[in-house]
Design a protein around this motif. Structure first.
Motif, PDB file in Angstrom:
ATOM      1  N   GLN A   1      27.864  12.613 -47.755  1.00 25.42           N
ATOM      2  CA  GLN A   1      27.777  13.923 -48.419  1.00 25.42           C
ATOM      3  C   GLN A   1      27.525  15.012 -47.384  1.00 25.42           C
ATOM      4  O   GLN A   1      28.162  16.065 -47.406  1.00 25.42           O
ATOM      5  N   ASN A   2      26.591  14.775 -46.495  1.00 27.08           N
ATOM      6  CA  ASN A   2      26.250  15.737 -45.446  1.00 27.08           C
ATOM      7  C   ASN A   2      27.489  16.049 -44.591  1.00 27.08           C
ATOM      8  O   ASN A   2      27.804  17.218 -44.338  1.00 27.08           O
TER       9      ASN A   2
ATOM     10  N   ILE B   1      30.158  18.089 -46.574  1.00 25.69           N
ATOM     11  CA  ILE B   1      29.779  19.493 -46.718  1.00 25.69           C
ATOM     12  C   ILE B   1      30.150  20.250 -45.433  1.00 25.69           C
ATOM     13  O   ILE B   1      30.772  21.312 -45.482  1.00 25.69           O
TER      14      ILE B   1
ATOM     15  N   THR C   1      34.053  20.391 -44.833  1.00 26.20           N
ATOM     16  CA  THR C   1      34.694  21.344 -45.744  1.00 26.20           C
ATOM     17  C   THR C   1      34.411  22.773 -45.299  1.00 26.20           C
ATOM     18  O   THR C   1      35.312  23.619 -45.275  1.00 26.20           O
TER      19      THR C   1
ATOM     20  N   TRP D   1      22.359  22.677 -47.572  1.00 28.70           N
ATOM     21  CA  TRP D   1      22.489  21.459 -48.373  1.00 28.70           C
ATOM     22  C   TRP D   1      21.365  20.479 -48.032  1.00 28.70           C
ATOM     23  O   TRP D   1      20.763  19.873 -48.916  1.00 28.70           O
TER      24      TRP D   1
ATOM     25  N   VAL E   1      36.120  24.560 -53.992  1.00 26.30           N
ATOM     26  CA  VAL E   1      35.245  23.492 -53.495  1.00 26.30           C
ATOM     27  C   VAL E   1      33.957  24.073 -52.909  1.00 26.30           C
ATOM     28  O   VAL E   1      32.862  23.571 -53.198  1.00 26.30           O
ATOM     29  N   ILE E   2      34.058  25.130 -52.114  1.00 24.80           N
ATOM     30  CA  ILE E   2      32.850  25.746 -51.563  1.00 24.80           C
ATOM     31  C   ILE E   2      31.989  26.293 -52.700  1.00 24.80           C
ATOM     32  O   ILE E   2      30.760  26.161 -52.681  1.00 24.80           O
TER      33      ILE E   2
ATOM     34  N   MET F   1      30.146  23.431 -54.162  1.00 18.67           N
ATOM     35  CA  MET F   1      29.065  23.020 -53.259  1.00 18.67           C
ATOM     36  C   MET F   1      27.886  23.982 -53.367  1.00 18.67           C
ATOM     37  O   MET F   1      26.734  23.556 -53.430  1.00 18.67           O
ATOM     38  N   GLU F   2      28.179  25.271 -53.423  1.00 16.71           N
ATOM     39  CA  GLU F   2      27.107  26.272 -53.537  1.00 16.71           C
ATOM     40  C   GLU F   2      26.382  26.187 -54.879  1.00 16.71           C
ATOM     41  O   GLU F   2      25.192  26.478 -54.958  1.00 16.71           O
TER      42      GLU F   2
ATOM     43  N   PHE G   1      27.397  19.090 -55.466  1.00 11.04           N
ATOM     44  CA  PHE G   1      27.388  17.994 -54.493  1.00 11.04           C
ATOM     45  C   PHE G   1      25.970  17.601 -54.101  1.00 11.04           C
ATOM     46  O   PHE G   1      25.772  16.829 -53.167  1.00 11.04           O
ATOM     47  N   ASN G   2      24.990  18.105 -54.823  1.00  7.74           N
ATOM     48  CA  ASN G   2      23.605  17.728 -54.563  1.00  7.74           C
ATOM     49  C   ASN G   2      23.327  16.331 -55.096  1.00  7.74           C
ATOM     50  O   ASN G   2      24.015  15.847 -55.998  1.00  7.74           O
TER      51      ASN G   2
END
Length: 151
Positions: A26-27, A30, A33, A54, A120-121, A124-125, A129-130
């Motif tokens: 995941q890290n 992020i 991307t 993140w 996608v961003i 994520m924000e 994706f947490n």
């Protein structure tokens, strides 16, 4: 002391390895991307800053993953030497890159870069994706945190 060491639970476990693999992927995803999208989106922040955000939002799991990885590698070195430690580290990093690259490439495959970057961003924000209970392996992720907290 020797008897205690002989009966001490090993650090390494398949479940904990899977949990750090997920967290580190995941890290990586992020950051990758953000690196791919930020210039196109005209973002003033850097991918490194985005990843740090993140990591902060997921600090409990990210910190546990890093602590476990360090302990896991130290255990491997004590059992199999530097070469064994390096083999495990290299395998983990290869899996993280492979899975992370596959996911990121899947985001953008046959899609408009700018539109998909915004989408996608934005996800994520928004925290999509947490690490939380929506994730199927959340039990293993929580077990890793509990293991680190207890050891």
């Amino acid at each position: 002391m020797t008897a205690r060491a002989a009966t001490q639970e090993p650090v390494a476990s398949e479940s904990r390895d899977a949990a750090i693999g997920f967290t580190l992927t995941q890290n990586y995803m992020i950051g990758r991307t953000a690196s791919y999208c930020f210039e196109d989106l005209g973002r003033p922040d850097t991918p490194k800053e985005f990843v740090a955000g993140w990591q902060k939002q997921n600090s409990k799991h990210y910190s546990a993953a890093i602590t476990y990885m360090n302990r896991r590698l130290a255990e491997a070195e004590s059992l199999t030497g530097v070469e064994g430690k390096n083999n495990i580290a290299n395998a983990l990093l290869a899996a993280v890159r492979k899975n992370g690259d596959k996911a990121v490439n899947g985001f953008f495959e046959n899609k408009d870069k700018h539109d998909e970057c915004k989408k996608v961003i934005g996800l994520m924000e928004s925290g999509a994706f947490n690490i939380d209970s929506r994730i199927p392996m959340y039990g293993e992720l929580e077990a890793l945190v509990n293991y680190i907290d207890g050891h």
